[in-house]
Design an enzyme around this catalytic site. Structure first.
Site, short mmCIF file in Angstrom:
data_model
loop_
_atom_site.label_atom_id
_atom_site.label_comp_id
_atom_site.label_asym_id
_atom_site.label_seq_id
_atom_site.Cartn_x
_atom_site.Cartn_y
_atom_site.Cartn_z
N ASN A 258 -3.06 0.11 11.61
CA ASN A 258 -2.63 -0.81 11.05
C ASN A 258 -1.13 -1.54 11.99
OD1 ASN A 258 -2.88 1.01 8.74
ND2 ASN A 258 -1.98 0.10 7.13
N PRO B 79 -7.54 4.60 -6.68
CA PRO B 79 -8.23 4.77 -7.36
C PRO B 79 -8.47 5.85 -6.61
CG PRO B 79 -9.94 2.55 -7.35
CD PRO B 79 -8.32 2.54 -6.62
N GLY C 135 -6.42 -15.99 10.44
CA GLY C 135 -6.06 -14.46 10.03
C GLY C 135 -4.80 -13.91 11.22
N GLN C 136 -4.52 -12.96 10.37
CA GLN C 136 -2.89 -12.85 11.64
C GLN C 136 -3.68 -12.48 13.17
OE1 GLN C 136 -0.13 -9.38 11.04
NE2 GLN C 136 -1.67 -8.30 11.94
N ALA D 4 -13.33 -11.25 11.98
CA ALA D 4 -13.38 -11.27 10.38
C ALA D 4 -13.86 -10.48 8.99
CB ALA D 4 -14.88 -13.00 10.13
N GLU E 12 -8.73 2.95 8.68
CA GLU E 12 -9.31 3.08 7.36
C GLU E 12 -10.70 3.86 7.18
OE1 GLU E 12 -6.85 2.57 4.80
OE2 GLU E 12 -8.77 3.22 4.09
N PHE F 230 -0.34 -7.34 2.14
CA PHE F 230 -0.34 -5.84 2.52
C PHE F 230 1.35 -5.47 2.47
CE2 PHE F 230 -3.34 -8.13 4.28
CZ PHE F 230 -4.50 -7.08 4.97
N SER G 281 -11.25 0.50 11.77
CA SER G 281 -10.07 0.81 11.63
C SER G 281 -10.02 1.85 11.30
CB SER G 281 -10.06 -0.11 10.18
OG SER G 281 -9.16 0.56 8.75
N TYR H 61 -13.83 -0.92 0.88
CA TYR H 61 -13.20 -1.36 2.21
C TYR H 61 -14.35 -0.55 3.96
CZ TYR H 61 -10.62 -2.80 6.62
OH TYR H 61 -10.04 -3.42 7.36
#
Ligand code: NAP
Ligand code: G4F
Length: 325
Positions: A178, A279, A13-14, A81, A127, A188, A125, A149
């Site tokens: 982020n 949503p 991943g990034q 991950a 989030e 993204f 995160s 998530y």
């Protein structure tokens, strides 16, 4: 001195790619946990793949994690991950919970069984703050996640804290806001915008369809953020840290900056499309990185504008070469 070794989950991943570069520079033996796929997806680590030891494994499969730890005998594990795309978490909420939440317990339990002295980093995160209860957000701000998530990441965070407190593991949680780069997935919003702006500039597209223009994010550069992960595991005691720039920008501002880099008037090309609305939205994220600065000595080095310019340029150059323009 014995050479340090580290196991990275999510190495393709990034963040995994930037972290692997950093650890190799620091002289680590780097092991990467990779899932079996029908097509090798090493684009982000191709330049360093000969220096990495790959071990097959999946966060869904405890046995594979135990084997991976036995084989790599790491001093440090970086658990990057995850099913990391927020919209996918509404269409695959159970898979997201299994990997992004329970996967953390699998890795922690494997560490406990194989070698409890291994130091552990969990990729938490911003989030988790969701419908924010405080501005700016700190390590003490209560969580109010707004997506499956976000809910899964809250679980991952608290199980990390719990294993630290229950079993005395050196387990730290980085609450990262982020962070982006030319290696960011195209789904993204930052990369979607810079890639499509470059396409429009080269005559390869004529519009960009996006969702909510008003959402605000604290966007930093991924290369800076992986340094914070490593610093956390070099501390004598484990802890939790917010990693952020302390500045926030709207999606509209992101679009303006990207299109400005190419001398384009964004209003001529950008179309709002209900398909990209969520949503439940996270309206505003802005972190306070004071603890990371004071304890880790961590500071971001790349500004929002510099990062967007870097991404636009990388996309423009790559598209130009690909299409022989
Ligand atoms: P990313 O580019 O989406 O990479 C995710 C990685 O996880 C990929 O290597 C992927 O492997 C791997 N993976 C997914 N499911 C797996 C499974 N079941 N078993 C083993 N590996 C699996 O994410 P990123 O941006 O680098 O983010 C790294 C971590 O930080 C994630 O946990 C993310 O949720 C978290 N985070 C990211 C940000 C951000 O802004 N980037 C902010 C806060 C937290 P494949 O290549 O095989 O798909
Ligand atoms: O770029 P995004 O998809 O990132 P999001 O949802 O903030 O999540 C990323 O950052 C988290 C850290 O806070 C990570 F944990 C997570 O793994 C991931 O890396 O969307 C950013 C904002 C959202 O408000 C979204 O509604 O952009 C808005 N947006 C507007 N139009 C769009 C679009 N997002 C996407 N992906 N695509 C659009 O067309």
């Amino acid at each position: 001195m014995t050479q340090k070794s580290a196991l990275i989950s999510g190495i393709t991943g990034q963040d995994g790619s930037y972290l692997a570069e950093l650890l190799l520079e620091q002289g680590y033996q780097v092991y990467g946990l990779v899932r079996r796929t029908s097509h090798i997806n090493f684009e982000r680590i191709r330049h360093i793949q000969d220096k990495i030891h790959f071990i097959p494994g999946d966060l869904a499969d405890l046995t594979s994690l135990i084997y991976a730890l036995r084989e790599s005998q790491p001093h440090e594990v970086y658990n990057l991950a995850a099913q990391s795309f927020v919209p996918t978490s509404w269409v695959q909420p159970i898979l997201t919970g299994d990997i992004t939440a329970i996967g953390v317990t699998r890795m922690l339990d494997a560490i406990r069984a194989v070698d409890p002295t291994i130091r552990f980093y969990q990729a938490s995160s911003s989030e988790m703050f969701g419908k924010v209860q405080e501005v700016p957000q700190t390590e003490r701000t209560p969580f109010y996640p707004r997506s499956p998530y976000g809910v899964a990441k809250v679980y991952g965070h608290w199980i990390t804290v719990n294993y630290r407190e229950s079993y005395n593991l050196h387990a730290s949680s980085g609450i990262l806001f982020n962070h982006e780069s030319p290696r960011r997935g195209l789904e993204f919003v930052t990369h979607k915008v810079t890639y499509n702006a470059a396409k429009i500039s080269l005559g390869l597209a004529n519009e960009l369809r996006v969702g909510n223009l008003d959402a605000q994010r604290d966007w930093g550069y991924a290369g800076d953020y992986v340094r914070a992960m490593w610093l956390m595991l070099q501390q004598p005691t484990p802890d939790d840290y917010v990693v952020a720039t302390g500045k926030t920008h709207s999606v509209q501002r992101l679009i303006e900056v990207a299109f400005d880099c190419l001398d384009l008037d964004w209003r001529r090309y950008v179309v709002q499309d209900a398909k990209f609305m969520r949503p439940a939205e996270v309206d505003l994220l802005i972190g306070n990185p004071e603890k990371a600065r004071a304890v880790l000595g961590w500071e971001p080095t790349v500004t929002f504008e510099q990062m967007i310019e870097m991404m636009v340029k990388a996309d423009y150059d790559q598209l130009k070469a690909e299409h022989q323009l």
